[in-house]
Design an enzyme around this catalytic site. Structure first.
Site, PDB file in Angstrom:
ATOM      1  N   SER A   9      38.137  35.279  58.495  1.00 16.34           N
ATOM      2  CA  SER A   9      38.372  35.448  57.261  1.00 16.34           C
ATOM      3  C   SER A   9      37.597  35.798  56.196  1.00 16.34           C
ATOM      4  O   SER A   9      36.200  35.132  56.241  1.00 16.34           O
ATOM      5  CB  SER A   9      38.602  33.711  56.593  1.00 16.34           C
ATOM      6  OG  SER A   9      38.672  33.732  55.155  1.00 16.34           O
ATOM      7  N   HIS A  34      41.769  38.228  58.159  1.00 14.27           N
ATOM      8  CA  HIS A  34      42.557  37.034  57.385  1.00 14.27           C
ATOM      9  C   HIS A  34      41.931  37.193  56.003  1.00 14.27           C
ATOM     10  O   HIS A  34      41.097  37.098  55.404  1.00 14.27           O
ATOM     11  CB  HIS A  34      41.981  35.902  58.081  1.00 14.27           C
ATOM     12  CG  HIS A  34      42.891  34.545  57.578  1.00 14.27           C
ATOM     13  ND1 HIS A  34      43.889  34.144  57.994  1.00 14.27           N
ATOM     14  CD2 HIS A  34      42.559  33.605  56.488  1.00 14.27           C
ATOM     15  CE1 HIS A  34      44.295  32.982  57.400  1.00 14.27           C
ATOM     16  NE2 HIS A  34      43.540  32.710  56.560  1.00 14.27           N
ATOM     17  N   ASP A  36      42.370  35.068  52.130  1.00 11.85           N
ATOM     18  CA  ASP A  36      42.881  34.014  51.779  1.00 11.85           C
ATOM     19  C   ASP A  36      43.265  34.182  50.359  1.00 11.85           C
ATOM     20  O   ASP A  36      42.230  34.123  49.484  1.00 11.85           O
ATOM     21  CB  ASP A  36      41.863  32.789  51.829  1.00 11.85           C
ATOM     22  CG  ASP A  36      41.601  32.258  53.350  1.00 11.85           C
ATOM     23  OD1 ASP A  36      42.729  31.959  53.870  1.00 11.85           O
ATOM     24  OD2 ASP A  36      40.364  32.517  53.956  1.00 11.85           O
ATOM     25  N   MET A  38      44.102  32.364  46.832  1.00 13.44           N
ATOM     26  CA  MET A  38      44.241  31.139  46.053  1.00 13.44           C
ATOM     27  C   MET A  38      44.663  31.102  44.773  1.00 13.44           C
ATOM     28  O   MET A  38      44.049  31.990  43.951  1.00 13.44           O
ATOM     29  CB  MET A  38      42.944  30.180  46.355  1.00 13.44           C
ATOM     30  CG  MET A  38      42.453  29.951  47.891  1.00 13.44           C
ATOM     31  SD  MET A  38      40.842  29.344  47.737  1.00 13.44           S
ATOM     32  CE  MET A  38      40.436  29.538  49.629  1.00 13.44           C
ATOM     33  N   HIS A  67      47.221  35.002  53.788  1.00 12.80           N
ATOM     34  CA  HIS A  67      47.371  33.497  53.881  1.00 12.80           C
ATOM     35  C   HIS A  67      47.584  33.160  52.503  1.00 12.80           C
ATOM     36  O   HIS A  67      46.493  32.972  51.633  1.00 12.80           O
ATOM     37  CB  HIS A  67      46.427  32.659  54.498  1.00 12.80           C
ATOM     38  CG  HIS A  67      46.305  31.251  54.284  1.00 12.80           C
ATOM     39  ND1 HIS A  67      45.368  30.291  54.687  1.00 12.80           N
ATOM     40  CD2 HIS A  67      47.397  30.380  54.073  1.00 12.80           C
ATOM     41  CE1 HIS A  67      45.627  29.179  54.616  1.00 12.80           C
ATOM     42  NE2 HIS A  67      46.954  29.201  54.254  1.00 12.80           N
ATOM     43  N   MET A  69      47.917  30.517  49.609  1.00 14.93           N
ATOM     44  CA  MET A  69      47.810  29.335  49.162  1.00 14.93           C
ATOM     45  C   MET A  69      48.096  29.180  47.737  1.00 14.93           C
ATOM     46  O   MET A  69      47.364  29.322  46.928  1.00 14.93           O
ATOM     47  CB  MET A  69      46.363  28.931  49.339  1.00 14.93           C
ATOM     48  CG  MET A  69      46.062  28.434  50.959  1.00 14.93           C
ATOM     49  SD  MET A  69      44.344  28.435  51.198  1.00 14.93           S
ATOM     50  CE  MET A  69      44.044  30.216  51.420  1.00 14.93           C
ATOM     51  N   MET A 138      46.484  24.098  59.162  1.00 10.14           N
ATOM     52  CA  MET A 138      45.426  23.861  58.665  1.00 10.14           C
ATOM     53  C   MET A 138      44.651  22.826  59.270  1.00 10.14           C
ATOM     54  O   MET A 138      45.167  21.723  59.465  1.00 10.14           O
ATOM     55  CB  MET A 138      45.598  23.686  57.105  1.00 10.14           C
ATOM     56  CG  MET A 138      46.290  24.908  56.294  1.00 10.14           C
ATOM     57  SD  MET A 138      45.534  26.208  56.468  1.00 10.14           S
ATOM     58  CE  MET A 138      43.771  25.959  55.753  1.00 10.14           C
ATOM     59  N   GLY A 143      41.678  25.455  50.612  1.00 12.27           N
ATOM     60  CA  GLY A 143      40.838  25.689  49.181  1.00 12.27           C
ATOM     61  C   GLY A 143      39.643  26.142  49.100  1.00 12.27           C
ATOM     62  O   GLY A 143      39.020  26.830  48.426  1.00 12.27           O
ATOM     63  N   GLY A 145      36.151  27.542  51.888  1.00  7.73           N
ATOM     64  CA  GLY A 145      35.460  27.888  53.327  1.00  7.73           C
ATOM     65  C   GLY A 145      34.631  27.022  53.680  1.00  7.73           C
ATOM     66  O   GLY A 145      34.222  26.065  52.680  1.00  7.73           O
ATOM     67  N   GLY A 146      34.053  26.947  54.902  1.00  4.66           N
ATOM     68  CA  GLY A 146      32.917  26.015  55.327  1.00  4.66           C
ATOM     69  C   GLY A 146      33.048  24.437  55.290  1.00  4.66           C
ATOM     70  O   GLY A 146      32.089  23.935  55.269  1.00  4.66           O
ATOM     71  N   ASP A 176      43.608  27.349  61.326  1.00  4.34           N
ATOM     72  CA  ASP A 176      42.733  27.937  60.399  1.00  4.34           C
ATOM     73  C   ASP A 176      41.874  26.682  59.642  1.00  4.34           C
ATOM     74  O   ASP A 176      42.607  25.753  59.060  1.00  4.34           O
ATOM     75  CB  ASP A 176      43.594  28.320  59.150  1.00  4.34           C
ATOM     76  CG  ASP A 176      42.887  28.898  57.927  1.00  4.34           C
ATOM     77  OD1 ASP A 176      41.827  29.235  57.989  1.00  4.34           O
ATOM     78  OD2 ASP A 176      43.502  29.486  57.125  1.00  4.34           O
ATOM     79  N   GLY A 177      40.490  26.840  59.602  1.00  7.81           N
ATOM     80  CA  GLY A 177      39.576  25.966  58.945  1.00  7.81           C
ATOM     81  C   GLY A 177      38.694  25.112  59.670  1.00  7.81           C
ATOM     82  O   GLY A 177      38.983  24.500  60.769  1.00  7.81           O
ATOM     83  N   GLY A 178      37.552  25.345  59.618  1.00  7.46           N
ATOM     84  CA  GLY A 178      36.354  24.747  60.423  1.00  7.46           C
ATOM     85  C   GLY A 178      36.266  25.249  61.947  1.00  7.46           C
ATOM     86  O   GLY A 178      35.856  24.483  62.476  1.00  7.46           O
ATOM     87  N   GLY A 198      35.694  31.827  59.219  1.00  8.43           N
ATOM     88  CA  GLY A 198      35.033  32.307  58.118  1.00  8.43           C
ATOM     89  C   GLY A 198      33.718  32.128  58.430  1.00  8.43           C
ATOM     90  O   GLY A 198      32.786  33.190  58.719  1.00  8.43           O
TER      91      GLY A 198
HETATM   92  C1  DX5 Z   1      40.643  27.581  53.469  1.00  8.02           C
HETATM   93  C2  DX5 Z   1      41.256  29.058  54.223  1.00  8.02           C
HETATM   94  C3  DX5 Z   1      40.353  29.275  55.241  1.00  8.02           C
HETATM   95  C4  DX5 Z   1      38.971  29.289  55.198  1.00  8.02           C
HETATM   96  C5  DX5 Z   1      38.142  29.224  56.680  1.00  8.02           C
HETATM   97  O1  DX5 Z   1      41.404  27.289  52.498  1.00  8.02           O
HETATM   98  O2  DX5 Z   1      42.429  29.046  54.381  1.00  8.02           O
HETATM   99  O3  DX5 Z   1      40.837  30.544  55.901  1.00  8.02           O
HETATM  100  O4  DX5 Z   1      38.359  30.686  54.679  1.00  8.02           O
HETATM  101  O5  DX5 Z   1      36.807  29.162  56.336  1.00  8.02           O
HETATM  102  P1  DX5 Z   1      36.022  28.556  57.552  1.00  8.02           P
HETATM  103  O6  DX5 Z   1      36.214  28.909  58.691  1.00  8.02           O
HETATM  104  O7  DX5 Z   1      34.612  28.560  56.873  1.00  8.02           O
HETATM  105  O8  DX5 Z   1      36.493  27.252  57.379  1.00  8.02           O
HETATM  106 ZN    ZN Z   2      43.296  31.011  55.605  1.00 11.19          ZN
END
Ligand code: DX5
Ligand code: ZN
Length: 216
Positions: A9, A34, A36, A38, A67, A69, A138, A143, A145-146, A176-178, A198
């Site tokens: 991402s 990827h 994102d 938003m 993706h 959102m 998810m 919303g 990253g990190g 996706d996520g963490g 990400g």
């Molecule tokens: C969250 C995003 C993810 C995010 C992943 O809303 O959809 O794609 O960027 O980032 P990490 O890997 O840092 O959780």
């Molecule tokens: Zn994403």
């Protein structure tokens, strides 16, 4: 053996050096890139829009995995088609007419994915599972990253794999996520096909090596 795919991402990339970071991904072993998007309505944050995505598309040599959102994602499918995206995922929670939107994505010649928030049960996919190319679980609340990986996502992945097999669907499972080296193997074992990461990639001292770790 199932293929293990990684979709970095770029939310965690350095936007002042976006071209450099995309070139780094181009020459890495990553499978997709990827993006994102938003809207500040469906999720409490705004990321980037089409001018940035067009710039990414000009440089990227890997398939773009978008993706969305956002509410009303159908309004923007032509913009996403125009950048030549490979796949588009929309949120189940944001689409009262999900079946229609999935059809529109496929008619536009892209792979169609449905994304589920952590608290949205899998049974909400029962009537659409055979129509989608991909389900994105998810593993954080979307919303930002990190964020910290939500551990129940592993069991949810396992149950989704079973649901896909029982329904005869060919959907891929994307998480996706963490995602990081701490949970990647468990996620693949539970049935994931594609891992989005990400911060684990862009904060690593050697992002290309980290991608290889995530795929191994
Ligand atoms: C969250 C995003 C993810 C995010 C992943 O809303 O959809 O794609 O960027 O980032 P990490 O890997 O840092 O959780
Ligand atoms: Zn994403």
């Amino acid at each position: 053996m199932k293929t293990k795919m990684v979709s970095p991402s770029i939310l965690a990339s350095d936007f002042c050096h976006l071209e450099r970071d995309i070139q780094m991904l181009n020459s890495s072993q990553c499978d997709w890139i990827h993006l994102d998007v938003m809207d500040g309505v469906f999720v409490p944050n705004v990321s980037f829009g089409f001018p940035v995505m067009q710039a990414v598309a000009r440089v990227a040599s890997k398939p773009l995995d978008v993706h969305l959102m956002m509410v009303y994602p159908e309004k923007f499918l032509h913009n996403i088609k125009a950048i030549g995206a490979h796949s588009v995922s929309v949120h189940q929670e944001a689409c009262p007419h999900l079946h229609r939107v999935i059809g529109q994505i496929k008619e536009a010649g892209m792979k169609a994915g449905v994304a589920l928030n952590p608290a949205t049960p899998l049974y909400t996919l029962e009537e659409i599972i055979c129509d989608v190319d991909m389900v994105m679980l998810m593993s954080v609340n979307p919303g930002f990253g990190g964020q910290r990986f939500i551990p129940q996502s592993i069991d949810k992945t396992r149950r989704l794999r079973r649901m896909i097999e029982e329904s005869g669907s060919h959907a891929l499972i994307e998480i996706d996520g963490g995602v990081s080296r701490a949970n990647a193997a468990e996620l693949y074992d539970a049935g994931a096909d594609i891992l989005v990461a990400g911060s684990a990639i862009f904060n690593a001292s050697d992002p290309q090596a980290e991608i290889e770790v995530l795929k191994s």
